[in-house]
Scaffold this motif. Sequence first.
Motif, PDB file in Angstrom:
ATOM      1  N   UNK A 130       4.024   2.063 -16.315  1.00  5.65           N
ATOM      2  CA  UNK A 130       4.033   0.805 -15.315  1.00  5.65           C
ATOM      3  C   UNK A 130       3.046   1.047 -14.067  1.00  5.65           C
ATOM      4  N   UNK A 131       3.701   1.547 -12.920  1.00  2.00           N
ATOM      5  CA  UNK A 131       3.250   1.273 -11.790  1.00  2.00           C
ATOM      6  C   UNK A 131       1.828   1.875 -11.570  1.00  2.00           C
ATOM      7  N   UNK A 132       1.647   3.643 -12.318  1.00  5.03           N
ATOM      8  CA  UNK A 132       0.617   4.187 -12.316  1.00  5.03           C
ATOM      9  C   UNK A 132      -0.220   3.653 -12.921  1.00  5.03           C
ATOM     10  N   UNK A 133       0.010   2.926 -13.942  1.00  5.16           N
ATOM     11  CA  UNK A 133      -1.712   2.447 -14.626  1.00  5.16           C
ATOM     12  C   UNK A 133      -2.298   1.194 -14.302  1.00  5.16           C
ATOM     13  N   UNK A 134      -1.076   0.203 -13.458  1.00  2.00           N
ATOM     14  CA  UNK A 134      -1.568  -0.750 -12.450  1.00  2.00           C
ATOM     15  C   UNK A 134      -2.359  -0.360 -11.917  1.00  2.00           C
ATOM     16  N   UNK A 135      -2.300   0.750 -11.572  1.00  2.00           N
ATOM     17  CA  UNK A 135      -2.451   1.353  -9.972  1.00  2.00           C
ATOM     18  C   UNK A 135      -3.593   1.902 -10.222  1.00  2.00           C
ATOM     19  N   UNK A 136      -4.028   2.374 -11.219  1.00  2.00           N
ATOM     20  CA  UNK A 136      -4.710   3.444 -11.854  1.00  2.00           C
ATOM     21  C   UNK A 136      -6.653   2.350 -11.956  1.00  2.00           C
ATOM     22  N   UNK A 137      -6.409   1.395 -13.038  1.00  2.00           N
ATOM     23  CA  UNK A 137      -7.006   0.522 -13.123  1.00  2.00           C
ATOM     24  C   UNK A 137      -6.574  -0.824 -13.580  1.00  2.00           C
ATOM     25  N   UNK A 138      -5.623  -1.388 -13.665  1.00  2.00           N
ATOM     26  CA  UNK A 138      -4.661  -2.693 -13.570  1.00  2.00           C
ATOM     27  C   UNK A 138      -5.318  -3.466 -12.732  1.00  2.00           C
ATOM     28  N   UNK A 139      -3.700  -4.502 -12.517  1.00  2.00           N
ATOM     29  CA  UNK A 139      -3.825  -5.190 -11.406  1.00  2.00           C
ATOM     30  C   UNK A 139      -4.431  -4.421  -9.704  1.00  2.00           C
ATOM     31  N   UNK A 140      -4.105  -3.291  -9.203  1.00  2.00           N
ATOM     32  CA  UNK A 140      -3.649  -2.927  -8.643  1.00  2.00           C
ATOM     33  C   UNK A 140      -5.241  -1.771  -8.271  1.00  2.00           C
ATOM     34  N   UNK A 141      -5.823  -1.417  -9.027  1.00  2.00           N
ATOM     35  CA  UNK A 141      -6.868  -0.642  -8.990  1.00  2.00           C
ATOM     36  C   UNK A 141      -8.035  -1.401  -7.401  1.00  2.00           C
ATOM     37  N   UNK A 142      -7.897   0.172  -6.627  1.00  2.00           N
ATOM     38  CA  UNK A 142      -8.333   0.127  -5.481  1.00  2.00           C
ATOM     39  C   UNK A 142      -7.852  -0.159  -4.524  1.00  2.00           C
ATOM     40  N   UNK A 143      -6.508  -0.391  -4.758  1.00  2.00           N
ATOM     41  CA  UNK A 143      -5.486  -0.136  -3.552  1.00  2.00           C
ATOM     42  C   UNK A 143      -4.405   1.313  -3.108  1.00  2.00           C
ATOM     43  N   UNK A 144      -4.467   1.253  -1.963  1.00  2.00           N
ATOM     44  CA  UNK A 144      -4.183   2.329  -2.436  1.00  2.00           C
ATOM     45  C   UNK A 144      -2.511   2.818  -2.027  1.00  2.00           C
ATOM     46  N   UNK A 145      -2.289   1.766  -1.446  1.00  2.00           N
ATOM     47  CA  UNK A 145       0.215   1.444  -1.202  1.00  2.00           C
ATOM     48  C   UNK A 145       0.344   0.855  -2.206  1.00  2.00           C
ATOM     49  N   UNK A 146       0.798   1.177  -3.907  1.00  2.00           N
ATOM     50  CA  UNK A 146       1.363   0.043  -4.431  1.00  2.00           C
ATOM     51  C   UNK A 146       2.549   0.224  -4.910  1.00  2.00           C
ATOM     52  N   UNK A 147       3.535  -1.148  -4.840  1.00  2.00           N
ATOM     53  CA  UNK A 147       4.802  -1.259  -4.987  1.00  2.00           C
ATOM     54  C   UNK A 147       4.836  -1.941  -6.746  1.00  2.00           C
ATOM     55  N   UNK A 148       5.566  -1.192  -7.535  1.00  2.00           N
ATOM     56  CA  UNK A 148       5.551  -2.178  -8.573  1.00  2.00           C
ATOM     57  C   UNK A 148       7.128  -2.299  -9.380  1.00  2.00           C
ATOM     58  N   UNK A 149       6.981  -3.629  -9.482  1.00  2.00           N
ATOM     59  CA  UNK A 149       8.023  -3.315 -10.194  1.00  2.00           C
ATOM     60  C   UNK A 149       8.827  -4.149 -11.727  1.00  2.00           C
TER      61      UNK A 149
END
Length: 302
Positions: A130-149
């Motif tokens: 889930x964290x990878x998906x949101x980082x890759x092309x979701x809510x956190x796309x373009x962000x470098x350091x992401x915490x997903x819970x």
Amino acid sequence: MTPEMEECRHVVGMDVGGSHICSCVVDTVKGEIISEPFTSPLDSKGKASDILDSFVSNIGTTVKKSGSNNVKGVGFAFPGPFDYLHGISTVTGVNKFEKIYGLDLSKSLFCRLSDIGIEKFRYVNDAAAFALGESFTGAAAGCRRVVAITLGTGVGSGFVCDNKLVEAGESVPKNGWVYHLPFEDGIADEAFSTRWVCKRYRELTGKEVSGAKEVALSYDEDACSKQLFDEYGSRLGSFLVPLLETFEADILVLGGNISRAFPLFRDALKDVMTSSGCNIRVKTSALLDKAAMIGAASIFHE
């Protein structure tokens, strides 16, 4: 684009649950789904051969629906405990996946899927996916350091830097997992899961509820519902601030069923974060049920 990237450009991302599996083919260069997700039933209490057959059937259908003739890999988002490096389930004692305990899934699936071109298998924890998906092309796309819970029947987590999981080091808890970390008189998994919501509502009202959705529906006319979500947001903020600061996160992404009630506990959460000097953005999932599939496929992206 290197030949290696082109070779693994189209990948099946599969989200494995206890009663169903869902998969799609993902273009891991663009981060786009090229086939509509396909869901099929899974009897996780069944025989090993039946579980494997369910995987094979679902993957075969998904590859066919995609129209791609160059799908060589499958990324599995799988619940733990699991040996993600070697593709071996170690789930036991919870009345699911018992029959594949200790089984080498890659070896077992290769002979069943090689005829449609599948050669490579990789595995990742479902919350980390889930964290990878949101980082890759979701809510956190373009962000470098992401915490997903993820907040639901349990508490899942993923720490991502430059679209790669961070699972070790001083900036994250072991494996990137927060569910077992102490909070108040217990652990996070008890403090922020559906079990806490039901328990706290019963303490406040004497009434039984099935989960956060039921409490949220009564929010406008029930002072106890408002109190519960205020408490939930404040407590969650207190728990997360040290983790976010240690990781030097750019953004926090929330997912799972309880996150659907985020508007009801957002202010309480942000008040605690702001008072602690933690001013990072907070978003809820943009990909929803597709996040884990895209994240599982993205582990093939180099």
